[in-house]
Design a protein around this motif. Structure first.
Motif: not given
Length: 288
Positions: A165-166, A280-282, A267-269, A273-274
């Motif tokens: 998540v982070r 790309r977030a490894q 929210l980004f999860l 989310s995209v």
């Protein structure tokens, strides 16, 4: 014509350019202008409620007479600091020039007129609003690890012990924040005097940097430069290297700021989310 006369002409010209262009190229920040900046970050960088990306850049100067270590920075050179805030198109919406090179980004923020406005809640920041049905969230500026985590300034999660998540949040944060790294890169690329060590007193170096920054906006708004190269590999990676001394002590963030960052991360999860963020977030196979 003598060297001192030429210098005086250059300094006077820089001062005139700054005074003539600052009203049109660096207009006063308003509620409506901030909302326009936020729309730009949401559309181009998929990070809503962002009012600007903020960072500092050291401008090298010769050691001023009788200045001691005031201008001596962590890179072991002498400098003044340019603190910039940019919009989604890498145009400056605010900048402060002239703080001592020995100060960290967080210290420069506190001393700057922009930072004082944030700490005193005097910026015309829009009211909190819901994002896709969430609880109301504030509008924020994005800084790197050298900046404090405040209600209206977000910085990445610490690099130790990141869960997925982070990691996703840090990727989305970094992607939007690097607009300010690009702005500095374009600035230095266009006005190459900033690549050199300025052999002048700090007050004259400030005049030169102010003129370069206002000309940066003047030129970019007329060139209509595409943002595509920021996302691609066409830009020199050195443009995105952090300028700040991230080891500086900046204090413990408050619970409210921590909760706000956690809400953006969630929210980004989910809602925001995209698909490409997961590559790309490894991400790790198992959360820490």
């Amino acid at each position: 014509m003598g060297a001192s006369t030429v210098k005086d002409i250059v300094y006077e010209t820089c001062n005139v350019m700054w005074n003539e262009l600052k009203t049109t190229e660096l207009p006063t920040l308003t509620h409506d202008s901030f909302k326009e900046v936020a729309i730009g970050f949401a559309q181009h960088w998929h990070f809503p409620h962002v009012l600007g990306a903020i960072d500092g850049k050291h401008i090298k100067i010769e050691c001023p007479p009788k200045s001691g270590s005031a201008y001596y920075n962590y890179k072991q050179t002498f400098s003044i600091v340019l603190q910039g805030v940019c919009d989604a198109q890498c145009n400056f919406i605010s900048f402060d020039v002239g703080d001592f090179g020995r100060h960290s980004d967080g210290g420069v923020l506190k001393h700057s007129s922009f930072g004082r406005a944030i700490y005193s809640n005097s910026l015309p920041i829009p009211l909190d609003e819901s994002i896709c049905g969430s609880d109301p969230l504030p509008y924020v500026f994005l800084g790197d690890e050298a900046y404090p985590l405040l209600r209206n300034i977000m910085r990445p999660f610490p690099r130790r012990g990141l869960d997925n998540v982070r990691r996703i949040y840090n990727y989305r944060h970094s992607r939007a924040r690097r607009t300010i790294e690009c702005a500095f890169g374009v600035l230095v690329g266009k006005w190459s005097v900033l690549k050199t060590t300025l052999n002048m007193l700090p007050e004259n170096a400030i005049k030169v940097v102010l003129a370069c920054c206002v000309l940066h906006n003047f030129v970019r708004r007329r060139e209509r430069v595409s943002l595509d190269n920021i996302e691609s590999n066409e830009i020199d990676n050195s443009w995105f290297q952090m300028e700040g001394n991230t080891s500086a002590t900046i204090g413990r963030p408050g619970k409210q700021a921590l909760d706000i960052r956690d809400e953006f991360a969630e929210l980004f999860l989910t809602t925001l989310s995209v698909s490409w963020q997961f590559d790309r977030a490894q991400l790790t196979d198992i959360d820490s």
